[in-house]
Design an enzyme around this catalytic site. Structure first.
Site, PDB file in Angstrom:
ATOM      1  N   LYS A 109      25.396   6.555 -20.533  1.00  0.00           N
ATOM      2  CA  LYS A 109      25.711   5.780 -19.338  1.00  0.00           C
ATOM      3  C   LYS A 109      26.166   4.386 -19.750  1.00  0.00           C
ATOM      4  CE  LYS A 109      25.090   2.985 -15.709  1.00  0.00           C
ATOM      5  NZ  LYS A 109      24.787   1.522 -15.656  1.00  0.00           N
ATOM      6  N   GLY A 163      28.271  -1.522 -16.039  1.00  0.00           N
ATOM      7  CA  GLY A 163      29.476  -2.232 -15.629  1.00  0.00           C
ATOM      8  C   GLY A 163      29.711  -3.512 -16.402  1.00  0.00           C
ATOM      9  N   GLY A 185      29.596  -2.194 -11.080  1.00  0.00           N
ATOM     10  CA  GLY A 185      29.164  -3.096 -10.014  1.00  0.00           C
ATOM     11  C   GLY A 185      29.863  -4.440 -10.012  1.00  0.00           C
ATOM     12  N   ASP A 237      22.930   4.545 -12.799  1.00  0.00           N
ATOM     13  CA  ASP A 237      21.790   4.955 -13.614  1.00  0.00           C
ATOM     14  C   ASP A 237      21.176   6.235 -13.072  1.00  0.00           C
ATOM     15  OD1 ASP A 237      21.927   2.603 -15.255  1.00  0.00           O
ATOM     16  OD2 ASP A 237      21.012   1.504 -13.605  1.00  0.00           O
ATOM     17  N   LYS A 259      17.147   1.176 -13.607  1.00  0.00           N
ATOM     18  CA  LYS A 259      17.328   1.756 -14.944  1.00  0.00           C
ATOM     19  C   LYS A 259      16.024   2.399 -15.419  1.00  0.00           C
ATOM     20  CE  LYS A 259      20.913  -1.406 -16.673  1.00  0.00           C
ATOM     21  NZ  LYS A 259      21.232  -2.029 -15.388  1.00  0.00           N
TER      22      LYS A 259
END
Length: 266
Positions: free
Chosen positions: A7, A10, A42, A160, A218
């Site tokens: 992952k 941003g 984001g 997340d 997260k």
């Protein structure tokens, strides 16, 4: 197949540094693994909302998403960010393919809290069919965090959480690449790095305000992955060029989340 989910936060995508791109490319070149990438974005969404003079707000680290905000989020996440990232990875030699969680009904959702959050989705099902097909054809899926409900209406999803759900469904390890070294705590003696956490120790740090803001989703997503059977979840600093290679070489980097009874991992 041996899938592993990465992952990308941003904060790492403005733009993606060459060193990180090369690090990911080296990681993806390992024929023993089948990587998938889920990305956020984001800050890019916030920037576009500001340009369009659309107000935005957050609740517990999640963006409140009305219909106008959703349209902007989908345009930015599934459009600009997704395609720029896929192109950059291709330039570095990654066989990348940019898609959305709405494609192939990968991510099915229901409203998390329609009154408080609007079009923010709570994932109810992950359909792995398209992902399996892409991995078998040696593609690296690059997935934007949107899903759709039973009426095929789009919803924004915390990236997340999306990565966690996909990793759980594929029974894959999950790596969160972000802009921090993991969970850090400031003490009178200096900063403490929490290299290993469980659900109970994480909840204590949240209650104490040491884990806060955007780090809470997260950590919660990591713990949810563990609860669903993901064997390994780790938060790594994507701004460190060697973070993925260090992880591959079993170095003590980032913050690893484990089950309460897995003390042998410490």
């Amino acid at each position: 197949m041996n899938p592993i989910v990465i992952k990308l936060g941003g904060s790492l995508l403005d733009p993606i540094p060459d060193e990180l791109c090369e690090n990911i490319a080296s990681f993806c070149a390992n024929e023993a693994i089948d990587p998938l990438i889920v990305h956020g974005g984001g800050p890019h969404v916030s920037e576009m909302l500001e340009k369009l003079d659309v107000p935005t707000s957050f609740t517990d680290g999640l963006r409140v998403t009305d219909a106008e905000t959703l349209n902007v989020a989908e345009m930015v996440l599934s459009g600009t960010v997704n395609k720029q990232l896929a192109r950059k990875l291709q330039h570095c030699g990654v066989h990348a393919l940019g898609i959305s969680g709405t494609d192939g009904d990968i991510l099915s959702v229901q409203p998390l809290d329609k009154q408080a959050l609007g079009y923010v989705g709570d994932i109810t099902f992950v359909n792995p069919a398209l992902l399996h097909s892409l991995l078998q054809a040696s593609w690296v899926p690059v997935i934007s965090p949107l899903g759709s409900d039973e009426q095929h209406e789009a919803y924004n999803i915390n990236a997340d959480t999306a990565a966690s759900a996909i990793a759980a469904k594929l029974d894959a390890p999950l790596i969160y690449l972000t802009d921090v070294d993991g969970v850090m705590e400031e003490t009178e003696e200096g900063w403490i790095h929490h290299s290993v956490l469980t659900a109970s120790s994480s909840e204590t740090l949240i209650d104490q305000g040491i884990i806060y803001g955007g780090m809470i989703p997260k950590v919660q997503a990591a713990l949810t992955s563990i609860e669903k059977g993901v064997n390994e979840v780790i938060i790594l600093n994507g701004k460190q060029p060697s973070s993925l290679s260090d992880y591959q070489n079993a170095a003590n980097v980032g913050t690893k989340f484990i089950k309460e009874d897995n003390v042998y991992h410490v």
